[in-house]
Design a protein around this motif. Structure first.
Motif, PDB file in Angstrom:
ATOM      1  N   LEU A  94       4.505  17.386  -5.589  1.00 44.20           N
ATOM      2  CA  LEU A  94       4.542  16.793  -4.256  1.00 44.20           C
ATOM      3  C   LEU A  94       3.128  16.304  -3.972  1.00 44.20           C
ATOM      4  N   LEU A  95       2.952  14.990  -3.850  1.00 42.08           N
ATOM      5  CA  LEU A  95       1.635  14.374  -3.790  1.00 42.08           C
ATOM      6  C   LEU A  95       1.392  13.755  -2.424  1.00 42.08           C
ATOM      7  N   GLU A  96       0.317  14.193  -1.766  1.00 38.20           N
ATOM      8  CA  GLU A  96      -0.036  13.621  -0.472  1.00 38.20           C
ATOM      9  C   GLU A  96      -0.350  12.141  -0.637  1.00 38.20           C
ATOM     10  N   LYS A  97      -0.018  11.361   0.376  1.00 39.70           N
ATOM     11  CA  LYS A  97      -0.353   9.935   0.342  1.00 39.70           C
ATOM     12  C   LYS A  97      -1.782   9.741   0.840  1.00 39.70           C
ATOM     13  N   PRO A  98      -2.438   8.625   0.429  1.00 44.99           N
ATOM     14  CA  PRO A  98      -2.010   7.695  -0.610  1.00 44.99           C
ATOM     15  C   PRO A  98      -2.059   8.354  -1.982  1.00 44.99           C
ATOM     16  N   MET A  99      -1.340   7.792  -2.935  1.00 46.39           N
ATOM     17  CA  MET A  99      -1.327   8.364  -4.275  1.00 46.39           C
ATOM     18  C   MET A  99      -2.750   8.489  -4.814  1.00 46.39           C
ATOM     19  N   ALA A 100      -3.519   7.422  -4.667  1.00 48.42           N
ATOM     20  CA  ALA A 100      -4.921   7.371  -5.103  1.00 48.42           C
ATOM     21  C   ALA A 100      -5.519   6.105  -4.522  1.00 48.42           C
ATOM     22  N   PRO A 101      -6.839   6.019  -4.401  1.00 50.43           N
ATOM     23  CA  PRO A 101      -7.447   4.815  -3.828  1.00 50.43           C
ATOM     24  C   PRO A 101      -7.356   3.575  -4.708  1.00 50.43           C
ATOM     25  N   THR A 102      -7.183   3.736  -6.026  1.00 51.68           N
ATOM     26  CA  THR A 102      -7.127   2.584  -6.918  1.00 51.68           C
ATOM     27  C   THR A 102      -5.775   2.490  -7.595  1.00 51.68           C
ATOM     28  N   GLU A 103      -5.414   1.258  -7.955  1.00 48.94           N
ATOM     29  CA  GLU A 103      -4.140   1.040  -8.629  1.00 48.94           C
ATOM     30  C   GLU A 103      -4.113   1.735  -9.983  1.00 48.94           C
ATOM     31  N   ALA A 104      -5.233   1.734 -10.691  1.00 45.09           N
ATOM     32  CA  ALA A 104      -5.266   2.354 -12.015  1.00 45.09           C
ATOM     33  C   ALA A 104      -4.985   3.852 -11.928  1.00 45.09           C
ATOM     34  N   LEU A 181      -4.746   1.622   3.484  1.00 42.81           N
ATOM     35  CA  LEU A 181      -4.216   2.535   2.479  1.00 42.81           C
ATOM     36  C   LEU A 181      -4.173   3.960   3.004  1.00 42.81           C
ATOM     37  N   ALA A 182      -5.258   4.405   3.618  1.00 35.94           N
ATOM     38  CA  ALA A 182      -5.351   5.794   4.072  1.00 35.94           C
ATOM     39  C   ALA A 182      -4.359   6.102   5.179  1.00 35.94           C
ATOM     40  N   LYS A 183      -4.173   5.175   6.111  1.00 35.41           N
ATOM     41  CA  LYS A 183      -3.333   5.444   7.280  1.00 35.41           C
ATOM     42  C   LYS A 183      -1.998   4.730   7.230  1.00 35.41           C
ATOM     43  N   ALA A 184      -2.005   3.452   6.822  1.00 38.56           N
ATOM     44  CA  ALA A 184      -0.810   2.632   7.027  1.00 38.56           C
ATOM     45  C   ALA A 184      -0.056   2.290   5.754  1.00 38.56           C
ATOM     46  N   CYS A 185      -0.391   2.915   4.607  1.00 38.84           N
ATOM     47  CA  CYS A 185       0.506   2.743   3.459  1.00 38.84           C
ATOM     48  C   CYS A 185       1.883   3.293   3.812  1.00 38.84           C
ATOM     49  N   HIS A 186       1.925   4.299   4.714  1.00 41.64           N
ATOM     50  CA  HIS A 186       3.180   4.764   5.305  1.00 41.64           C
ATOM     51  C   HIS A 186       3.989   3.595   5.843  1.00 41.64           C
ATOM     52  N   ASP A 187       3.302   2.743   6.619  1.00 36.06           N
ATOM     53  CA  ASP A 187       3.999   1.727   7.403  1.00 36.06           C
ATOM     54  C   ASP A 187       4.531   0.595   6.544  1.00 36.06           C
ATOM     55  N   LEU A 188       3.725   0.119   5.583  1.00 40.06           N
ATOM     56  CA  LEU A 188       4.219  -0.925   4.692  1.00 40.06           C
ATOM     57  C   LEU A 188       5.353  -0.381   3.824  1.00 40.06           C
ATOM     58  N   ASP A 189       5.223   0.856   3.369  1.00 41.69           N
ATOM     59  CA  ASP A 189       6.305   1.485   2.616  1.00 41.69           C
ATOM     60  C   ASP A 189       7.572   1.555   3.461  1.00 41.69           C
ATOM     61  N   TRP A 190       7.406   1.885   4.734  1.00 42.39           N
ATOM     62  CA  TRP A 190       8.559   2.029   5.633  1.00 42.39           C
ATOM     63  C   TRP A 190       9.249   0.693   5.862  1.00 42.39           C
ATOM     64  N   ILE A 191       8.472  -0.364   6.105  1.00 40.67           N
ATOM     65  CA  ILE A 191       9.054  -1.690   6.311  1.00 40.67           C
ATOM     66  C   ILE A 191       9.845  -2.115   5.079  1.00 40.67           C
ATOM     67  N   ILE A 192       9.276  -1.902   3.903  1.00 38.21           N
ATOM     68  CA  ILE A 192       9.942  -2.270   2.654  1.00 38.21           C
ATOM     69  C   ILE A 192      11.228  -1.453   2.478  1.00 38.21           C
ATOM     70  N   HIS A 193      11.183  -0.190   2.843  1.00 42.92           N
ATOM     71  CA  HIS A 193      12.374   0.670   2.772  1.00 42.92           C
ATOM     72  C   HIS A 193      13.460   0.151   3.714  1.00 42.92           C
ATOM     73  N   VAL A 194      13.096  -0.192   4.935  1.00 40.28           N
ATOM     74  CA  VAL A 194      14.059  -0.685   5.912  1.00 40.28           C
ATOM     75  C   VAL A 194      14.627  -2.036   5.483  1.00 40.28           C
ATOM     76  N   LYS A 195      13.777  -2.917   5.011  1.00 38.19           N
ATOM     77  CA  LYS A 195      14.220  -4.236   4.560  1.00 38.19           C
ATOM     78  C   LYS A 195      15.014  -4.149   3.267  1.00 38.19           C
ATOM     79  N   GLY A 196      14.667  -3.200   2.416  1.00 38.41           N
ATOM     80  CA  GLY A 196      15.367  -3.038   1.145  1.00 38.41           C
ATOM     81  C   GLY A 196      14.867  -3.951   0.055  1.00 38.41           C
TER      82      GLY A 196
END
Length: 416
Positions: A94-104, A181-196
């Motif tokens: 179980l990993l706290e968000k964000p996963m990590a600061p960099t894509e790599a 990333l630190a605060k609102a990766c939640h929000d973009l993830d949520w919009i994408i989830h709602v939109k599908g």
């Protein structure tokens, strides 16, 4: 019963561990935390013997596997090493968000979980709330037709911005992560989830506008306790933190991040000596205080996300516009307007009114942990709504938005 090891006994790790204890669905059997007070406090609360208590996560993960799963709740830049090592040892994560600061680094975590066949759940808690589940069901049932546009507002909260992103651990992009990333990766993830669907093109605008030396009022001191105009400042640390005393939720968060001594004398000492007593216009913060992200999807539809410090800390507000109806939501109640009948239905999702971390993000924290524990217990990854690869994809939208903001361009999302 599922057993858990906690790496990082700060407020997030403590919160998940406490829900495991209170729900009776899982048992915490090990903890790794460098702060001795936090380490011993969590160990005592869960009755963890000395052999399961570690100052360094490396020592915990140097042992044979001590639990079924691990909660990784360290600071953002400290996720990748313990998460990858835990996957190698066969821990579900179980990993706290964000996963990590960099894509790599984020990709390395997701790949380690895939390669070693362990569950990885990222703590995008907004997907798990009763409010989100109700809204998503209405959209998936076709109640408003095709979703044409989503307008989403993340109200960080004026004092929360000052606490976490001006005075606190997430104030410096180089030390933590960009605000989005630190605060609102939640929000973009949520919009994408709602939109599908993931967007195809992203643009973004955002700056640090207010919490800067140029905005400092005349006569302001470097610390609130010494400031002659403190009583007229909405960001007064003295008012914010002394106001937490006597409220169990606020003493848990944000006050526990400031001091363990929940007395007036303890708070005042922390404000005089520590970072949380500094003037918001005299700090070393550089993350944005307002940002807007615009997304375009393959079907020609769009979404916007506004993140702002300058509002009350409340649930996110969202409007979803469809071809047959629309939905307005405030995190608790949904108002569905049916265009065919021209009727408005009001749906109470039974979410709590408090959206803060102190009370579990409207039920999302508890529902996430319950889903993760059930997935581990039954070997059923479908119970996890925020798996590694899916979360990595929505993180990539955040990084694309940051590239767009810094370059002043529209960025096309490309996935491996």
């Amino acid at each position: 019963m599922v057993t858990l090891a906690v790496i990082g006994a700060g407020l997030r790790g403590l919160g998940y561990a406490r829900h495991a204890l209170e729900s009776g669905r899982a048992r915490v059997v090990a903890v790794a935390e460098p702060d001795p007070r936090r380490r011993q406090s969590l160990a005592a609360e869960h009755g963890i013997p000395a052999g399961g208590v570690f100052a360094d996560w490396r020592d915990l993960l140097a042992r044979d596997r001590l639990a079924d799963a691990v909660i990784v709740a360290t600071q953002d830049r400290m996720h990748v090493e313990p998460a990858v090592r835990a996957a190698e040892l066969g821990y579900h994560i179980l990993l706290e968000k964000p996963m990590a600061p960099t894509e790599a680094d984020a990709a390395a975590i997701a790949e380690a979980a895939r390669r070693h066949g362990v569950l990885l759940a990222v703590c995008h808690v907004l997907r798990y709330t009763p409010y989100t589940r109700t809204l998503k069901a209405l959209i998936d049932e076709g109640r408003i037709g095709q979703v044409m546009n989503v307008q989403h507002l993340e109200q960080v909260g004026w004092w929360h911005q000052a606490h976490s992103f001006v005075r606190g651990n997430w104030r410096d992009e180089a030390e933590s992560a960009p605000m989005l990333l630190a605060k609102a990766c939640h929000d973009l993830d949520w919009i994408i989830h709602v939109k599908g669907a993931l967007p195809e093109r992203i643009s973004s605008f955002g700056n640090l506008v207010h919490f800067r030396p140029e905005q400092r009022p005349a006569g302001a001191a470097d610390r609130c306790l010494d400031c002659p105009i403190e009583s007229a400042c909405p960001y007064s640390a003295k008012r914010i933190y002394l106001g937490c005393l006597g409220d169990p939720h606020k003493e848990f968060w944000p006050l526990s991040a400031v001091t363990h001594d929940h007395t007036e004398a303890g708070v005042l000492a922390a404000l005089r000596e520590g970072p949380y007593g500094r003037c918001v216009y005299a700090g070393d913060n550089d993350v944005v205080d307002t940002q807007v992200v615009t997304m375009e999807f393959a079907d020609g539809t769009s979404a916007t996300c506004t993140v702002t410090a300058f509002a009350a800390l409340e649930h996110r507000k969202t409007r979803v516009f469809g071809t047959h109806g629309s939905i307005e939501g405030d995190g608790v109640t949904l108002r569905l307007h049916d265009f065919l009948t021209d009727k408005v239905s009001v749906i109470d999702t039974s979410a709590g009114a408090d959206a803060s971390a102190a009370t579990g993000h409207g039920g999302g924290d508890a529902a996430l942990l319950d889903a993760f524990v059930a997935a581990v217990a039954h070997g059923d990854p479908s119970l996890v709504l925020t798996g590694g690869q899916e979360s990595l994809a929505t993180h990539r939208v955040v990084w694309a938005a940051e590239r767009a903001r810094h370059t002043g361009t529209v960025v096309s999302l490309t996935l491996p």
